[in-house]
Design a protein around this motif. Structure first.
Motif, PDB file in Angstrom:
ATOM      1  N   VAL A  13       0.779  -1.251  -0.015  1.00 51.42           N
ATOM      2  CA  VAL A  13      -0.200   0.076   0.155  1.00 51.42           C
ATOM      3  C   VAL A  13       1.005   1.102  -0.173  1.00 51.42           C
ATOM      4  O   VAL A  13       1.622   1.697   0.765  1.00 51.42           O
ATOM      5  CB  VAL A  13      -1.159   0.044   1.115  1.00 51.42           C
ATOM      6  CG1 VAL A  13      -1.858   1.666   0.868  1.00 51.42           C
ATOM      7  CG2 VAL A  13      -1.243  -1.330   1.378  1.00 51.42           C
ATOM      8  N   ASP A  14       0.523   1.861  -1.114  1.00 50.35           N
ATOM      9  CA  ASP A  14       2.148   3.531  -1.314  1.00 50.35           C
ATOM     10  C   ASP A  14       1.061   4.369  -2.270  1.00 50.35           C
ATOM     11  O   ASP A  14       0.964   3.737  -3.282  1.00 50.35           O
ATOM     12  CB  ASP A  14       2.647   3.099  -1.981  1.00 50.35           C
ATOM     13  CG  ASP A  14       3.766   3.796  -1.085  1.00 50.35           C
ATOM     14  OD1 ASP A  14       3.612   4.816  -2.142  1.00 50.35           O
ATOM     15  OD2 ASP A  14       4.386   3.903  -0.740  1.00 50.35           O
ATOM     16  N   ASP A  15       0.785   5.395  -2.368  1.00 47.18           N
ATOM     17  CA  ASP A  15       0.250   5.996  -2.835  1.00 47.18           C
ATOM     18  C   ASP A  15       0.954   6.590  -3.999  1.00 47.18           C
ATOM     19  O   ASP A  15       0.623   7.408  -5.310  1.00 47.18           O
ATOM     20  CB  ASP A  15      -0.624   7.496  -2.222  1.00 47.18           C
ATOM     21  CG  ASP A  15       0.630   8.206  -1.442  1.00 47.18           C
ATOM     22  OD1 ASP A  15       1.557   8.047  -0.986  1.00 47.18           O
ATOM     23  OD2 ASP A  15       0.555   9.556  -1.163  1.00 47.18           O
ATOM     24  N   LEU A  84       6.017   1.888   6.622  1.00 43.67           N
ATOM     25  CA  LEU A  84       7.206   2.770   5.398  1.00 43.67           C
ATOM     26  C   LEU A  84       6.549   4.275   5.748  1.00 43.67           C
ATOM     27  O   LEU A  84       5.180   4.402   5.798  1.00 43.67           O
ATOM     28  CB  LEU A  84       6.269   2.757   4.068  1.00 43.67           C
ATOM     29  CG  LEU A  84       6.380   0.895   3.407  1.00 43.67           C
ATOM     30  CD1 LEU A  84       6.281   0.918   2.018  1.00 43.67           C
ATOM     31  CD2 LEU A  84       7.971   0.591   3.867  1.00 43.67           C
ATOM     32  N   THR A  85       7.904   5.480   6.677  1.00 44.61           N
ATOM     33  CA  THR A  85       7.317   6.324   7.209  1.00 44.61           C
ATOM     34  C   THR A  85       8.296   7.460   6.308  1.00 44.61           C
ATOM     35  O   THR A  85       9.829   6.571   5.716  1.00 44.61           O
ATOM     36  CB  THR A  85       8.220   6.581   8.302  1.00 44.61           C
ATOM     37  OG1 THR A  85       9.320   5.504   8.834  1.00 44.61           O
ATOM     38  CG2 THR A  85       7.127   5.502   9.790  1.00 44.61           C
ATOM     39  N   MET A  93       6.674   6.716  14.861  1.00 44.05           N
ATOM     40  CA  MET A  93       7.640   4.720  14.859  1.00 44.05           C
ATOM     41  C   MET A  93       6.142   3.982  15.982  1.00 44.05           C
ATOM     42  O   MET A  93       5.566   3.171  16.086  1.00 44.05           O
ATOM     43  CB  MET A  93       8.069   4.958  14.866  1.00 44.05           C
ATOM     44  CG  MET A  93       9.234   5.464  13.653  1.00 44.05           C
ATOM     45  SD  MET A  93      11.210   4.809  14.134  1.00 44.05           S
ATOM     46  CE  MET A  93      12.080   5.875  13.234  1.00 44.05           C
ATOM     47  N   LEU A  94       6.046   5.224  16.724  1.00 43.04           N
ATOM     48  CA  LEU A  94       5.991   4.577  18.167  1.00 43.04           C
ATOM     49  C   LEU A  94       4.194   4.587  18.015  1.00 43.04           C
ATOM     50  O   LEU A  94       3.645   3.481  18.176  1.00 43.04           O
ATOM     51  CB  LEU A  94       6.125   5.626  19.318  1.00 43.04           C
ATOM     52  CG  LEU A  94       7.159   6.183  19.762  1.00 43.04           C
ATOM     53  CD1 LEU A  94       7.720   6.386  20.835  1.00 43.04           C
ATOM     54  CD2 LEU A  94       7.773   4.632  20.459  1.00 43.04           C
ATOM     55  N   ASP A 103       6.817  -3.504  12.254  1.00 44.69           N
ATOM     56  CA  ASP A 103       8.023  -3.519  11.964  1.00 44.69           C
ATOM     57  C   ASP A 103       8.497  -2.468  11.163  1.00 44.69           C
ATOM     58  O   ASP A 103       7.358  -1.818  10.786  1.00 44.69           O
ATOM     59  CB  ASP A 103       9.251  -3.963  11.686  1.00 44.69           C
ATOM     60  CG  ASP A 103      10.523  -4.031  11.211  1.00 44.69           C
ATOM     61  OD1 ASP A 103      11.026  -2.641  11.530  1.00 44.69           O
ATOM     62  OD2 ASP A 103      11.986  -4.564  10.869  1.00 44.69           O
ATOM     63  N   TYR A 104       9.251  -1.835  10.967  1.00 46.70           N
ATOM     64  CA  TYR A 104       9.014  -0.232  10.534  1.00 46.70           C
ATOM     65  C   TYR A 104      10.288   0.230   9.185  1.00 46.70           C
ATOM     66  O   TYR A 104      11.376  -0.682   9.973  1.00 46.70           O
ATOM     67  CB  TYR A 104       8.186   1.596  10.485  1.00 46.70           C
ATOM     68  CG  TYR A 104       9.743   1.666  12.153  1.00 46.70           C
ATOM     69  CD1 TYR A 104      10.968   2.197  11.387  1.00 46.70           C
ATOM     70  CD2 TYR A 104       9.748   0.784  13.508  1.00 46.70           C
ATOM     71  CE1 TYR A 104      11.851   2.244  12.582  1.00 46.70           C
ATOM     72  CE2 TYR A 104      10.844   1.357  14.004  1.00 46.70           C
ATOM     73  CZ  TYR A 104      11.864   1.570  14.053  1.00 46.70           C
ATOM     74  OH  TYR A 104      12.818   2.347  15.066  1.00 46.70           O
ATOM     75  N   MET A 105       9.878   1.065   8.047  1.00 50.44           N
ATOM     76  CA  MET A 105      11.386   1.531   7.511  1.00 50.44           C
ATOM     77  C   MET A 105      10.982   2.603   6.826  1.00 50.44           C
ATOM     78  O   MET A 105      10.264   3.563   6.806  1.00 50.44           O
ATOM     79  CB  MET A 105      11.377  -0.243   6.229  1.00 50.44           C
ATOM     80  CG  MET A 105      12.020  -0.909   6.587  1.00 50.44           C
ATOM     81  SD  MET A 105      12.400  -2.115   4.860  1.00 50.44           S
ATOM     82  CE  MET A 105      13.145  -1.182   4.335  1.00 50.44           C
ATOM     83  N   THR A 106      12.730   3.241   7.345  1.00 53.77           N
ATOM     84  CA  THR A 106      11.942   4.945   6.468  1.00 53.77           C
ATOM     85  C   THR A 106      12.394   5.071   4.736  1.00 53.77           C
ATOM     86  O   THR A 106      13.658   4.504   4.459  1.00 53.77           O
ATOM     87  CB  THR A 106      13.512   5.395   7.713  1.00 53.77           C
ATOM     88  OG1 THR A 106      12.789   5.175   8.889  1.00 53.77           O
ATOM     89  CG2 THR A 106      13.479   6.781   7.235  1.00 53.77           C
TER      90      THR A 106
END
Length: 235
Positions: A13-15, A84-85, A93-94, A103-106
């Motif tokens: 999911v990404d615009d 994804l941030t 993130m929090l 999990d997250y990735m920048t």
């Protein structure tokens, strides 16, 4: 995956079409079945029609944002979420971890690294899924109660709603209460990662510990500066 194992389904999911297409192409090359959505409502609709095994989810989306997408998907069934941030913002993130992300990735990120994170999250889910019911009684550590068979946690009799990854992190700390667990050890034990190129940083551990403190109490987990964390319970 073996030839007899059904391919895992991932919802991306990404615009930004170029990012979504790049991620989807990489994951398809890794053997995944990939669905793509470009806004919040479409993501929730895709997840309902074709339940994914994992979601790669951008925070900033039209319609409604990735945090709301995560809430709605997790309300139906637990599923690993890699957020994804667009910036390295700890607040984002929090909040993401608090609504059920694992999990997250920048951005910007390497599609190869993202694919490795996806594989690691799915391996962790497979390891944590019990093949047979666990007959052991719930573990009591002061006011903290951990029911491993039901994967439920309560504090002072009040249920705490943890994400699957938060539960695994808590049980890793609770396995040896009061003992200091190094961040690198927790990263390997809970996330299945060793430190090195492409691996999540130990900040991932820090962020999940903060989420646990917010849900279970600030004094439950002690920070040992420069080393890691210990679960503080009465002797």
């Amino acid at each position: 995956m073996t030839p007899d194992t059904p391919a895992r389904r991932v919802l991306v999911v990404d615009d930004e079409p170029s990012i979504a297409a790049s991620v989807a192409a990489r994951l398809r090359a890794e053997g995944f079945v990939v669905d793509v959505a470009h806004d919040g409502p479409a993501a929730v609709s895709h997840a309902a029609d074709e339940p994914p095994d994992l979601v790669v989810l951008d925070v900033m989306l039209p319609g409604f944002d990735g945090l709301e997408v995560c809430r709605r998907i997790q309300a139906v069934r637990p599923v690993p979420v890699l957020m994804l941030t667009a910036r390295d913002d700890e607040t984002d993130m929090l909040v993401g971890l608090g609504v059920g992300a694992d999990d997250y990735m920048t951005k910007p990120f390497s599609p190869r690294e993202l694919a490795a994170r996806v594989h690691a999250l799915l391996r962790r889910v497979e390891r944590s899924a019990p093949s047979t019911p666990d007959p052991s009684a719930p573990v009591l550590l002061g006011e903290l109660e951990i029911d491993h068979a039901a994967r439920r946690v309560s504090m002072a009799g009040e249920p705490a709603h943890l994400t699957p990854l938060e539960f695994d992190l808590l049980t890793a700390l609770a396995g040896r209460p009061r003992e200091v667990h190094a961040r690198e050890v927790l990263l390997q034990r809970v996330w299945g990662w060793t430190t090195g190129p492409g691996a999540p940083t130990t900040r991932t551990v820090d962020s999940h510990v903060k989420a646990l403190r917010r849900k279970l109490g600030a004094d439950l987990i002690r920070t040992v500066h420069g080393v890691g964390y210990a679960l503080e319970v009465p002797r």
